[in-house]
Design an enzyme around this catalytic site. Structure first.
Site, PDB file in Angstrom:
ATOM      1  CG  ASP A 136    -106.182 -51.139 -26.163  1.00 52.20           C
ATOM      2  OD1 ASP A 136    -104.960 -50.949 -26.255  1.00 52.20           O
ATOM      3  OD2 ASP A 136    -106.914 -51.438 -27.125  1.00 52.20           O
ATOM      4  CD  GLU A 152    -120.225 -49.332  -7.292  1.00 52.09           C
ATOM      5  OE1 GLU A 152    -120.014 -50.569  -7.385  1.00 52.09           O
ATOM      6  OE2 GLU A 152    -121.012 -48.714  -8.039  1.00 52.09           O
TER       7      GLU A 152
END
Length: 539
Positions: free
Chosen positions: A202, A253
């Site tokens: 956002d 990751e």
């Protein structure tokens, strides 16, 4: 469509505005149970993923974009176990899940902000936000304005002021503080550990503020428009990219398929491309396409500039027609051309909804034929229009209140979906329960059930177009070639073997000889493409 590349380069992502999608518990408010019960609709529609608007614990001052706890679900929507079950259900339906992340501000009910208020001036707890003394009696620290109207500062009981670029209930975080950055890295991992496939960020352009928080120095800047100045003190700061490079490492990751989508309200495609450079975010919303007027010149200009800017950084384009913050495009396309897309820009004229729907059908084929990915906002597959006559006493958008009841805000594009039946609530919630916003009675013809039975409906056009897009090797990521055509007709080729033509003018256009019509947004008679109509051709 080439499905050998990363899934996100040509994905069609469906925006679920949680409060208005489906109510599974009979409260009148959409919730996680309702989404789980309606996943078949998304699978049948043919989208690749869903993006969920905020479902976190929140006082709902701004529909959930005021987050009090990023690691918990608001009880009105369900609980954390239900959210994890939704992610699993979606994956079993072949759908990926993106969740909304709101990093610019928290709720005023967030533990950090409550601690800051309690600690008082000068306390380290206040450094996580932007607290400042006023620059004079009753005067805020600078001249910044809130997107929702009024000053961007609110004075506390102890005399200091705090910054909120949106509502007072949404204090802005201070991203210069290491603990803020560490907290959001942990929030990312919390949701990635639970299986989400990515995040929509956002107001991705707003996180960093210029040191010293200097005045804007103008009374004329339109806060809801992209800034057209360099070195803006709170929009599109260059330092924000350090944050996104850090986040990209976190997502890495978990493998190459976890992604970020930027809501970046910036001045040009070149500025937008900075957010999707290698090592930063994966894709970004294309607001220029959403804001296009209904003209071939406008669409072609935006398509060319977008593809050129994004190609230079190796990122795919994305295309979008509507979302939960702008007037629905059936209504926009049925009105005279205006500068913006929201209620504050709309002329006081009644839209021609038949014209708007005709153009919306054509715009769908244009959007899905362009290279890259696309976004579908819930309800556009039903041809829903903006509900512009909601009673004033039901309006919830902060814009309505902050503007002194002069701008109605965004509630008209957030009215709950009609699923079935002849009277409200149209299967959105249990019979006899009133939805949180009232639905128009004439939506009886717009329900999913009614349109499923009509081969010529907007819903079946979406289903057919999305199915062809998935199957055809020419569609999805890649390039396009413009073909010769009149000034008010767009014609381009996607290889191998597909041509898209869109007539945005007033004169029928003759289709190429020997071309096979794969799909048209409206009737094609005597080999002529009518005004406000689009077609996909096999060549």
């Amino acid at each position: 469509m080439d499905r050998n590349g990363p899934w996100w380069r040509d994905a069609v992502i469906y925006q679920v505005y949680v409060r208005s999608f489906a109510d599974g518990t009979g409260t009148g408010l959409g919730d996680i149970a309702g989404i789980r019960a309606r996943l078949d609709h998304l699978r049948t529609l043919g989208v690749d993923a869903l993006w969920l608007t905020p479902f976190y614990r929140s006082p709902m001052a701004d529909g959930g974009y005021d987050v009090a706890d990023y690691r918990d679900i608001d009880p009105r929507f369900g609980d954390l176990a239900g959210a994890e079950a939704l992610i699993g259900d979606a994956h079993r339906h072949g759908l990926r899940v993106l969740v909304d992340l709101v990093p610019n501000h928290t709720s005023a009910e967030h533990r950090w902000f409550r601690d800051a208020l309690a600690a008082g001036p000068g306390a380290p707890e206040r450094d996580r936000y932007h607290f400042r003394p006023g620059r004079g009696p009753g005067e805020p620290p600078n001249d910044w304005r809130s997107v929702f109207g009024g000053p961007a500062w609110t004075r506390t009981a102890d005399g200091e002021w705090y910054l909120h670029l949106f509502a007072p209930e949404q204090p802005d975080l201070n991203w210069a503080r290491p603990e803020v950055r560490a907290e959001f890295r942990d929030i990312l991992r919390f949701w990635l550990d639970r299986g989400v496939d990515g995040f929509r960020i956002d107001v991705a352009h707003a996180l960093v503020k210029k040191d010293g928080l200097p005045d804007l120095g103008t009374d004329h800047e339109d806060i809801v428009e992209p800034p057209d100045r360099s070195d803006h003190p709170h929009w599109d700061r260059p330092e924000v990219h350090d944050i996104y490079r850090d986040w990209r490492r976190v997502a890495g990751e978990y493998g190459p398929d976890r992604i970020f989508v930027a809501e970046a309200w910036v001045a040009s495609p070149d500025r937008l491309a900075r957010y999707v450079r290698p090592g930063e975010l994966h894709t970004a919303f294309n607001f220029d396409f959403l804001r296009c007027s209904w003209s071939a010149e406008s669409f072609r200009s935006v398509v060319d500039s977008s593809l050129d800017a994004l190609r230079a950084v190796g990122a795919p384009a994305t295309w979008v027609l509507s979302n939960h913050d702008v007037t629905r495009h059936v209504t926009r396309y049925g009105r005279p051309v205006t500068r913006g897309t929201g209620p504050q820009h709309e002329p006081h004229v009644r839209p021609d909804l038949a014209l708007g729907e005709c153009r919306a059908r054509a715009a769908l084929l244009l959007m899905l034929a362009l290279p890259g990915g696309a976004y579908v906002y819930q309800g556009e597959e039903l041809g829903l229009e903006e509900v512009e006559d909601l009673p004033e006493d039901v309006l919830r958008d902060p814009t309505w209140h902050r503007s002194g009841h002069t701008v109605r805000g965004r509630d008209g594009c957030r009215v709950p979906l009609p699923w079935s039946g002849d009277v409200p609530p149209f299967g959105f919630t249990r019979d006899g329960v009133r939805p949180w916003l009232p639905q128009p009675a004439h939506w009886r013809d717009r329900t999913v059930a009614a349109q499923s039975a009509d081969p010529g409906s907007m819903l079946n056009l979406y289903r057919t177009a999305l199915g062809l897009r998935r199957e055809h090797k020419a569609l999805g990521d890649g390039d396009l070639s413009w073909l010769d055509s009149p000034a008010d007709v767009l014609v381009f080729r996607r290889d191998p073997g597909l041509v898209c033509a869109v007539n945005l003018g007033g004169t029928p256009w003759p289709l190429p000889e020997h071309a096979e019509v794969l799909l048209a947004s409206g009737p094609v008679h005597d080999g002529l493409l009518a005004s406000d109509t689009a077609v996909w051709l096999a060549v």
